[in-house]
Scaffold this motif. Structure first.
Motif, mmCIF file in Angstrom:
data_model
loop_
_atom_site.group_PDB
_atom_site.id
_atom_site.type_symbol
_atom_site.label_atom_id
_atom_site.label_comp_id
_atom_site.label_asym_id
_atom_site.label_seq_id
_atom_site.Cartn_x
_atom_site.Cartn_y
_atom_site.Cartn_z
ATOM 1 N N HIS A 1 -44.774 -25.643 -39.421
ATOM 2 C CA HIS A 1 -44.749 -25.991 -37.998
ATOM 3 C C HIS A 1 -44.260 -24.805 -37.165
ATOM 4 O O HIS A 1 -44.808 -24.521 -36.093
ATOM 5 N N LEU A 2 -43.246 -24.099 -37.648
ATOM 6 C CA LEU A 2 -42.703 -22.962 -36.907
ATOM 7 C C LEU A 2 -43.718 -21.825 -36.781
ATOM 8 O O LEU A 2 -43.719 -21.113 -35.779
ATOM 9 N N THR A 3 -44.586 -21.659 -37.765
ATOM 10 C CA THR A 3 -45.595 -20.597 -37.687
ATOM 11 C C THR A 3 -46.839 -21.045 -36.922
ATOM 12 O O THR A 3 -47.463 -20.250 -36.244
ATOM 13 N N THR A 4 -47.175 -22.323 -37.005
ATOM 14 C CA THR A 4 -48.383 -22.835 -36.365
ATOM 15 C C THR A 4 -48.152 -23.238 -34.910
ATOM 16 O O THR A 4 -48.937 -22.888 -34.024
ATOM 17 N N HIS A 5 -47.075 -23.982 -34.657
ATOM 18 C CA HIS A 5 -46.804 -24.520 -33.313
ATOM 19 C C HIS A 5 -45.632 -23.828 -32.628
ATOM 20 O O HIS A 5 -45.552 -23.823 -31.401
ATOM 21 N N GLY A 6 -44.702 -23.322 -33.394
ATOM 22 C CA GLY A 6 -43.574 -22.599 -32.835
ATOM 23 C C GLY A 6 -42.299 -23.405 -32.762
ATOM 24 O O GLY A 6 -42.249 -24.580 -33.096
ATOM 25 N N TRP A 7 -41.253 -22.724 -32.317
ATOM 26 C CA TRP A 7 -39.933 -23.321 -32.136
ATOM 27 C C TRP A 7 -39.572 -23.217 -30.659
ATOM 28 O O TRP A 7 -40.166 -22.470 -29.913
ATOM 29 N N GLY A 8 -38.615 -24.017 -30.268
ATOM 30 C CA GLY A 8 -38.216 -24.071 -28.860
ATOM 31 C C GLY A 8 -38.464 -25.472 -28.333
ATOM 32 O O GLY A 8 -38.392 -26.452 -29.076
ATOM 33 N N ASP A 9 -38.777 -25.577 -27.057
ATOM 34 C CA ASP A 9 -39.017 -26.876 -26.430
ATOM 35 C C ASP A 9 -40.289 -27.513 -26.971
ATOM 36 O O ASP A 9 -41.300 -26.831 -27.151
ATOM 37 N N THR A 10 -40.233 -28.819 -27.213
ATOM 38 C CA THR A 10 -41.410 -29.554 -27.669
ATOM 39 C C THR A 10 -41.960 -30.393 -26.516
ATOM 40 O O THR A 10 -41.304 -30.562 -25.482
ATOM 41 N N ALA A 11 -43.158 -30.949 -26.687
ATOM 42 C CA ALA A 11 -43.805 -31.748 -25.643
ATOM 43 C C ALA A 11 -42.987 -32.968 -25.250
ATOM 44 O O ALA A 11 -43.079 -33.444 -24.122
ATOM 45 N N ASN A 12 -42.173 -33.474 -26.170
ATOM 46 C CA ASN A 12 -41.390 -34.680 -25.874
ATOM 47 C C ASN A 12 -39.986 -34.369 -25.355
ATOM 48 O O ASN A 12 -39.148 -35.248 -25.260
ATOM 49 N N LYS B 1 -37.674 -32.475 -26.749
ATOM 50 C CA LYS B 1 -36.716 -32.112 -27.790
ATOM 51 C C LYS B 1 -36.853 -30.622 -28.094
ATOM 52 O O LYS B 1 -37.778 -29.966 -27.630
ATOM 53 N N VAL B 2 -35.935 -30.109 -28.897
ATOM 54 C CA VAL B 2 -35.916 -28.691 -29.234
ATOM 55 C C VAL B 2 -35.934 -28.533 -30.749
ATOM 56 O O VAL B 2 -35.240 -29.256 -31.464
ATOM 57 N N LEU B 3 -36.742 -27.600 -31.229
ATOM 58 C CA LEU B 3 -36.718 -27.190 -32.635
ATOM 59 C C LEU B 3 -36.102 -25.802 -32.686
ATOM 60 O O LEU B 3 -36.436 -24.947 -31.860
ATOM 61 N N ARG C 1 -34.092 -34.827 -50.076
ATOM 62 C CA ARG C 1 -35.424 -34.434 -49.608
ATOM 63 C C ARG C 1 -35.931 -35.370 -48.507
ATOM 64 O O ARG C 1 -37.059 -35.866 -48.555
ATOM 65 N N VAL C 2 -35.086 -35.552 -47.490
ATOM 66 C CA VAL C 2 -35.429 -36.460 -46.409
ATOM 67 C C VAL C 2 -34.905 -35.910 -45.078
ATOM 68 O O VAL C 2 -33.842 -35.309 -45.017
ATOM 69 N N TYR C 3 -35.722 -36.091 -44.049
ATOM 70 C CA TYR C 3 -35.301 -35.774 -42.685
ATOM 71 C C TYR C 3 -34.508 -36.953 -42.139
ATOM 72 O O TYR C 3 -34.574 -38.060 -42.665
ATOM 73 N N GLY C 4 -33.813 -36.705 -41.045
ATOM 74 C CA GLY C 4 -33.085 -37.773 -40.399
ATOM 75 C C GLY C 4 -32.426 -37.285 -39.137
ATOM 76 O O GLY C 4 -32.754 -36.208 -38.619
ATOM 77 N N GLU C 5 -31.469 -38.071 -38.677
ATOM 78 C CA GLU C 5 -30.827 -37.784 -37.414
ATOM 79 C C GLU C 5 -29.314 -37.897 -37.532
ATOM 80 O O GLU C 5 -28.800 -38.783 -38.204
ATOM 81 N N LEU C 6 -28.637 -36.978 -36.882
ATOM 82 C CA LEU C 6 -27.189 -37.033 -36.733
ATOM 83 C C LEU C 6 -26.902 -37.490 -35.318
ATOM 84 O O LEU C 6 -27.433 -36.918 -34.358
ATOM 85 N N ASP C 7 -26.068 -38.525 -35.170
ATOM 86 C CA ASP C 7 -25.730 -38.970 -33.820
ATOM 87 C C ASP C 7 -24.639 -38.057 -33.250
ATOM 88 O O ASP C 7 -24.126 -37.178 -33.956
ATOM 89 N N PRO C 8 -24.276 -38.205 -31.986
ATOM 90 C CA PRO C 8 -23.271 -37.319 -31.383
ATOM 91 C C PRO C 8 -21.908 -37.328 -32.089
ATOM 92 O O PRO C 8 -21.127 -36.401 -31.915
ATOM 93 N N LEU D 1 -31.143 -32.509 -26.852
ATOM 94 C CA LEU D 1 -30.408 -32.111 -25.650
ATOM 95 C C LEU D 1 -29.535 -33.234 -25.100
ATOM 96 O O LEU D 1 -29.060 -33.159 -23.982
ATOM 97 N N ALA D 2 -29.341 -34.281 -25.890
ATOM 98 C CA ALA D 2 -28.495 -35.403 -25.480
ATOM 99 C C ALA D 2 -27.469 -35.751 -26.563
ATOM 100 O O ALA D 2 -26.879 -36.812 -26.535
ATOM 101 N N GLY D 3 -27.298 -34.850 -27.534
ATOM 102 C CA GLY D 3 -26.282 -35.065 -28.559
ATOM 103 C C GLY D 3 -26.780 -35.504 -29.915
ATOM 104 O O GLY D 3 -26.019 -35.551 -30.872
#
Length: 108
Positions: free
Chosen positions: A28-39, A41-43, A82-89, A70-72
């Motif tokens: 994804h970083l090579t094909t679409h890039g990093w930084g701000d996303t369409a939704n 969020k930031v990568l 081997r799983v993605y997920g989310e860390l809350d604030p 950008l909201a914590g």
């Protein structure tokens, strides 16, 4: 929406430094890039340790933070499970179902 693509050389260096990173993230970083996303969020252009974000290690050992909303809330990867997920604030880890990855995170 501003993104910067990693070069193949940068991607190779990232993969050799962090061999536990999943290929869809690096791709994804090579094909679409990093930084701000369409939704809105930031990568990041590479992983951060949880202590760099929260001031102390949180979540499973070895957890890698890959972006935030950008909201914590942080987008992260647990190499052991081997799983993605989310860390809350507050640094609480919530793993995602198998099959949810970078494309789920950046979906508008």
């Amino acid at each position: 929406m501003a993104t910067t693509k990693l070069s193949q050389h940068e991607a190779s260096l990232l993969a050799s430094r962090y061999p536990q990173l999943p290929s869809d993230y690096i791709s994804h970083l090579t094909t679409h890039g990093w930084g701000d996303t369409a939704n809105g969020k930031v990568l990041y252009n590479g992983p951060l340790e949880t202590a760099e974000i929260f001031g102390a290690a949180v979540g499973p050992a070895g957890l890698l933070v890959l972006g935030d909303d950008l909201a914590g809330y942080c987008f992260a990867y647990d190499p052991s499970a081997r799983v993605y997920g989310e860390l809350d604030p507050n640094g609480r880890w919530e793993p995602w179902q198998s099959g949810h990855g970078v494309s789920t995170y950046v979906a508008a």
